[in-house]
Enzyme design. Structure first.
Site, short mmCIF file in Angstrom:
data_model
loop_
_atom_site.label_atom_id
_atom_site.label_comp_id
_atom_site.label_asym_id
_atom_site.label_seq_id
_atom_site.Cartn_x
_atom_site.Cartn_y
_atom_site.Cartn_z
N ALA A 71 43.05 46.18 42.58
CA ALA A 71 42.18 44.82 43.20
C ALA A 71 41.30 44.96 44.32
CB ALA A 71 43.36 43.49 43.54
N CYS A 72 41.60 46.48 45.18
CA CYS A 72 41.00 47.08 46.50
C CYS A 72 39.13 47.53 45.98
CB CYS A 72 41.66 48.04 46.85
SG CYS A 72 41.27 49.44 48.01
#
Length: 190
Positions: free
Chosen positions: A63-64
């Site tokens: 999710a970066c």
């Protein structure tokens, strides 16, 4: 402009009072082969199996904002895997809790969203007191070059020591990364 004699003597004198420190060779006799990571299926990925070959070990998070680098890591794996390089993704929630998934869900997300076929190990702490032993060792080898965010890259050389590090913002396909990998894959003289 040449240094004045007084300035040169002051510089030389200050060097004499600095504490001595080793500048050659690794900081410890341990190598990356001393470590391993848990896989999501419960088995172990022992780095000893890759002794004598370079590794690119990258702390990741699905999710970066840097997650598109998974695709670049896959390109590097595709380009150099047959020549001996192994890319290893080490998912971690240490930075912004940007790895919300666990286990096989991480592997499936990396595969579905970015085409990842290289090893992805189980979620692991990479900083702080609970950091994985590999990351504590790497931090000791390169104290000023520890991960400060997701997608920090450690290139382990064929000798088992950290050959290069690349911060998060450096893409896996950056010429500096490619050159460092290629150097580790060159035939050894001897």
């Amino acid at each position: 402009m040449p240094l004045a004699r007084r300035d040169a003597l002051a510089l030389f004198g200050s060097l004499l009072i600095l504490p001595a420190r080793a500048t050659t060779g690794p900081l410890s006799s341990a190598t990356a082969a001393s470590f391993g990571f848990d896989r999501v299926d419960g088995s172990r990925l022992d780095l000893a199996a890759y002794a004598g070959k370079p590794l690119l070990v990258v702390n990741t998070a699905t999710a970066c904002g840097y997650a598109p680098q998974f695709s670049g890591l896959q390109q590097v794996w595709t380009r150099f895997g047959d020549r001996g390089l192994t890319v290893i993704a080490v998912p971690s929630a240490d930075f912004g809790r940007q790895e919300p998934l666990d286990g096989q869900a991480i592997v499936e997300a990396a595969r579905a969203q970015h085409g990842v076929t290289f090893p992805v190990v189980a979620k692991t702490a990479v900083t702080g007191p609970n950091a994985h032993p590999f990351y504590r060792w790497a931090a000791a080898e390169r104290p000023g070059e520890k991960p400060t965010w997701n997608f920090h890259k450690y290139l382990v050389g064929r000798d088992g020591h950290i050959a290069a590090t690349f911060p998060s913002a450096v893409e896996p396909t950056d010429p500096r990364v490619i050159t460092a990998i290629a150097r580790q894959l060159e035939p050894q003289a001897g």
